[in-house]
Design a protein around this motif. Sequence first.
Motif, PDB file in Angstrom:
ATOM      1  N   GLN A   8       0.831  -1.201   0.000  1.00  0.00           N
ATOM      2  CA  GLN A   8       0.000   0.000   0.000  1.00  0.00           C
ATOM      3  C   GLN A   8       0.869   1.256   0.000  1.00  0.00           C
ATOM      4  OE1 GLN A   8      -2.240  -0.991   3.479  1.00  0.00           O
ATOM      5  NE2 GLN A   8      -4.001  -1.755   2.302  1.00  0.00           N
ATOM      6  N   LEU A   9       1.955   1.228   0.756  1.00  0.00           N
ATOM      7  CA  LEU A   9       2.877   2.366   0.765  1.00  0.00           C
ATOM      8  C   LEU A   9       3.510   2.578  -0.608  1.00  0.00           C
ATOM      9  CD1 LEU A   9       4.708   1.975   4.193  1.00  0.00           C
ATOM     10  CD2 LEU A   9       3.097   3.748   3.521  1.00  0.00           C
ATOM     11  N   LEU A  10       3.895   1.495  -1.262  1.00  0.00           N
ATOM     12  CA  LEU A  10       4.485   1.613  -2.597  1.00  0.00           C
ATOM     13  C   LEU A  10       3.493   2.195  -3.602  1.00  0.00           C
ATOM     14  CD1 LEU A  10       6.558  -1.691  -2.838  1.00  0.00           C
ATOM     15  CD2 LEU A  10       7.422   0.648  -2.636  1.00  0.00           C
ATOM     16  N   ILE A  11       2.250   1.804  -3.500  1.00  0.00           N
ATOM     17  CA  ILE A  11       1.222   2.341  -4.399  1.00  0.00           C
ATOM     18  C   ILE A  11       1.029   3.836  -4.142  1.00  0.00           C
ATOM     19  CG2 ILE A  11      -1.242   2.277  -4.945  1.00  0.00           C
ATOM     20  CD1 ILE A  11      -1.080  -0.781  -4.473  1.00  0.00           C
ATOM     21  N   ILE A  12       1.007   4.227  -2.883  1.00  0.00           N
ATOM     22  CA  ILE A  12       0.848   5.645  -2.537  1.00  0.00           C
ATOM     23  C   ILE A  12       2.030   6.454  -3.066  1.00  0.00           C
ATOM     24  CG2 ILE A  12       0.812   7.276  -0.604  1.00  0.00           C
ATOM     25  CD1 ILE A  12      -0.812   5.131   0.935  1.00  0.00           C
ATOM     26  N   VAL A  13       3.242   5.945  -2.895  1.00  0.00           N
ATOM     27  CA  VAL A  13       4.435   6.634  -3.391  1.00  0.00           C
ATOM     28  C   VAL A  13       4.390   6.748  -4.913  1.00  0.00           C
ATOM     29  CG1 VAL A  13       6.945   6.439  -3.637  1.00  0.00           C
ATOM     30  CG2 VAL A  13       5.877   6.060  -1.418  1.00  0.00           C
ATOM     31  N   ALA A  14       3.981   5.686  -5.584  1.00  0.00           N
ATOM     32  CA  ALA A  14       3.894   5.717  -7.047  1.00  0.00           C
ATOM     33  C   ALA A  14       2.885   6.761  -7.515  1.00  0.00           C
ATOM     34  CB  ALA A  14       3.519   4.338  -7.578  1.00  0.00           C
ATOM     35  N   ILE A  15       1.768   6.860  -6.847  1.00  0.00           N
ATOM     36  CA  ILE A  15       0.749   7.854  -7.216  1.00  0.00           C
ATOM     37  C   ILE A  15       1.284   9.269  -6.999  1.00  0.00           C
ATOM     38  CG2 ILE A  15      -1.508   8.782  -6.570  1.00  0.00           C
ATOM     39  CD1 ILE A  15      -2.372   5.860  -6.041  1.00  0.00           C
ATOM     40  N   ILE A  16       1.976   9.484  -5.889  1.00  0.00           N
ATOM     41  CA  ILE A  16       2.538  10.811  -5.611  1.00  0.00           C
ATOM     42  C   ILE A  16       3.568  11.191  -6.670  1.00  0.00           C
ATOM     43  CG2 ILE A  16       4.000  12.086  -3.982  1.00  0.00           C
ATOM     44  CD1 ILE A  16       2.498  10.637  -1.725  1.00  0.00           C
ATOM     45  N   VAL A  17       4.417  10.234  -7.049  1.00  0.00           N
ATOM     46  CA  VAL A  17       5.425  10.506  -8.079  1.00  0.00           C
ATOM     47  C   VAL A  17       4.750  10.823  -9.407  1.00  0.00           C
ATOM     48  CG1 VAL A  17       7.277   9.448  -9.447  1.00  0.00           C
ATOM     49  CG2 VAL A  17       7.268   9.205  -6.967  1.00  0.00           C
ATOM     50  N   LEU A  18       3.700  10.104  -9.732  1.00  0.00           N
ATOM     51  CA  LEU A  18       2.987  10.373 -10.983  1.00  0.00           C
ATOM     52  C   LEU A  18       2.307  11.742 -10.962  1.00  0.00           C
ATOM     53  CD1 LEU A  18       1.378   6.894 -11.745  1.00  0.00           C
ATOM     54  CD2 LEU A  18       3.216   8.028 -13.010  1.00  0.00           C
ATOM     55  N   LEU A  19       1.766  12.124  -9.826  1.00  0.00           N
ATOM     56  CA  LEU A  19       1.067  13.406  -9.734  1.00  0.00           C
ATOM     57  C   LEU A  19       2.025  14.594  -9.788  1.00  0.00           C
ATOM     58  CD1 LEU A  19      -1.656  12.724  -7.015  1.00  0.00           C
ATOM     59  CD2 LEU A  19      -2.017  13.115  -9.449  1.00  0.00           C
ATOM     60  N   PHE A  20       3.093  14.525  -9.033  1.00  0.00           N
ATOM     61  CA  PHE A  20       3.975  15.685  -8.903  1.00  0.00           C
ATOM     62  C   PHE A  20       5.212  15.625  -9.785  1.00  0.00           C
ATOM     63  CE2 PHE A  20       1.736  15.543  -4.795  1.00  0.00           C
ATOM     64  CZ  PHE A  20       1.146  16.791  -4.833  1.00  0.00           C
ATOM     65  N   THR A  22       9.151  13.730 -10.531  1.00  0.00           N
ATOM     66  CA  THR A  22      10.356  13.588  -9.712  1.00  0.00           C
ATOM     67  C   THR A  22      11.079  14.911  -9.508  1.00  0.00           C
ATOM     68  OG1 THR A  22      11.621  13.001 -11.683  1.00  0.00           O
ATOM     69  CG2 THR A  22      10.724  11.188 -10.379  1.00  0.00           C
ATOM     70  N   LYS A  23      11.047  15.791 -10.501  1.00  0.00           N
ATOM     71  CA  LYS A  23      11.761  17.061 -10.369  1.00  0.00           C
ATOM     72  C   LYS A  23      11.149  17.921  -9.267  1.00  0.00           C
ATOM     73  CE  LYS A  23      13.520  20.970 -12.957  1.00  0.00           C
ATOM     74  NZ  LYS A  23      13.625  21.633 -14.240  1.00  0.00           N
ATOM     75  N   LYS A  24       9.841  17.997  -9.244  1.00  0.00           N
ATOM     76  CA  LYS A  24       9.176  18.806  -8.223  1.00  0.00           C
ATOM     77  C   LYS A  24       9.392  18.198  -6.835  1.00  0.00           C
ATOM     78  CE  LYS A  24       5.065  21.387  -7.336  1.00  0.00           C
ATOM     79  NZ  LYS A  24       4.065  22.140  -8.020  1.00  0.00           N
ATOM     80  N   LEU A  25       9.358  16.881  -6.740  1.00  0.00           N
ATOM     81  CA  LEU A  25       9.595  16.231  -5.451  1.00  0.00           C
ATOM     82  C   LEU A  25      11.034  16.447  -4.986  1.00  0.00           C
ATOM     83  CD1 LEU A  25       7.641  12.877  -5.875  1.00  0.00           C
ATOM     84  CD2 LEU A  25       7.016  14.841  -4.478  1.00  0.00           C
ATOM     85  N   ARG A  26      11.979  16.418  -5.915  1.00  0.00           N
ATOM     86  CA  ARG A  26      13.378  16.653  -5.573  1.00  0.00           C
ATOM     87  C   ARG A  26      13.557  18.082  -5.059  1.00  0.00           C
ATOM     88  NH1 ARG A  26      16.074  16.355 -10.431  1.00  0.00           N
ATOM     89  NH2 ARG A  26      15.450  14.189 -10.500  1.00  0.00           N
ATOM     90  N   THR A  27      12.925  19.027  -5.734  1.00  0.00           N
ATOM     91  CA  THR A  27      12.995  20.425  -5.312  1.00  0.00           C
ATOM     92  C   THR A  27      12.366  20.607  -3.939  1.00  0.00           C
ATOM     93  OG1 THR A  27      12.839  21.105  -7.622  1.00  0.00           O
ATOM     94  CG2 THR A  27      12.405  22.786  -5.971  1.00  0.00           C
ATOM     95  N   LEU A  28      11.245  19.958  -3.739  1.00  0.00           N
ATOM     96  CA  LEU A  28      10.562  20.035  -2.447  1.00  0.00           C
ATOM     97  C   LEU A  28      11.440  19.457  -1.338  1.00  0.00           C
ATOM     98  CD1 LEU A  28       7.888  20.688  -0.958  1.00  0.00           C
ATOM     99  CD2 LEU A  28       7.195  18.349  -1.450  1.00  0.00           C
TER     100      LEU A  28
END
Length: 74
Positions: A8-20, A22-28
């Motif tokens: 479930q955690l992996l699915i949540i992480v995958a959804i977050i990566v798809l939404l935002f 990787t560049k935006k997450l790295r900046t964040l």
Amino acid sequence: MGGISIWQLLIIVAIIVLLFGTKKLRTLGTDLGESVKGFKKAMAEDKSQDANFDKVEAKESTSTTEKTKEKEQA
């Protein structure tokens, strides 16, 4: 049963990566890290200033006490 599994955690992480993305997450992550670093630095400076203030205050109170004793003796 009630907890979150690794899948479930992996699915949540995958959804977050798809939404935002990787560049935006790295900046964040970078911004968050710099904020934490700045906060820790400010706290360390505050502690050192408090320690210095306590030393100066103790020194001043000692000199004031000595001056008062000298006046009383005179």
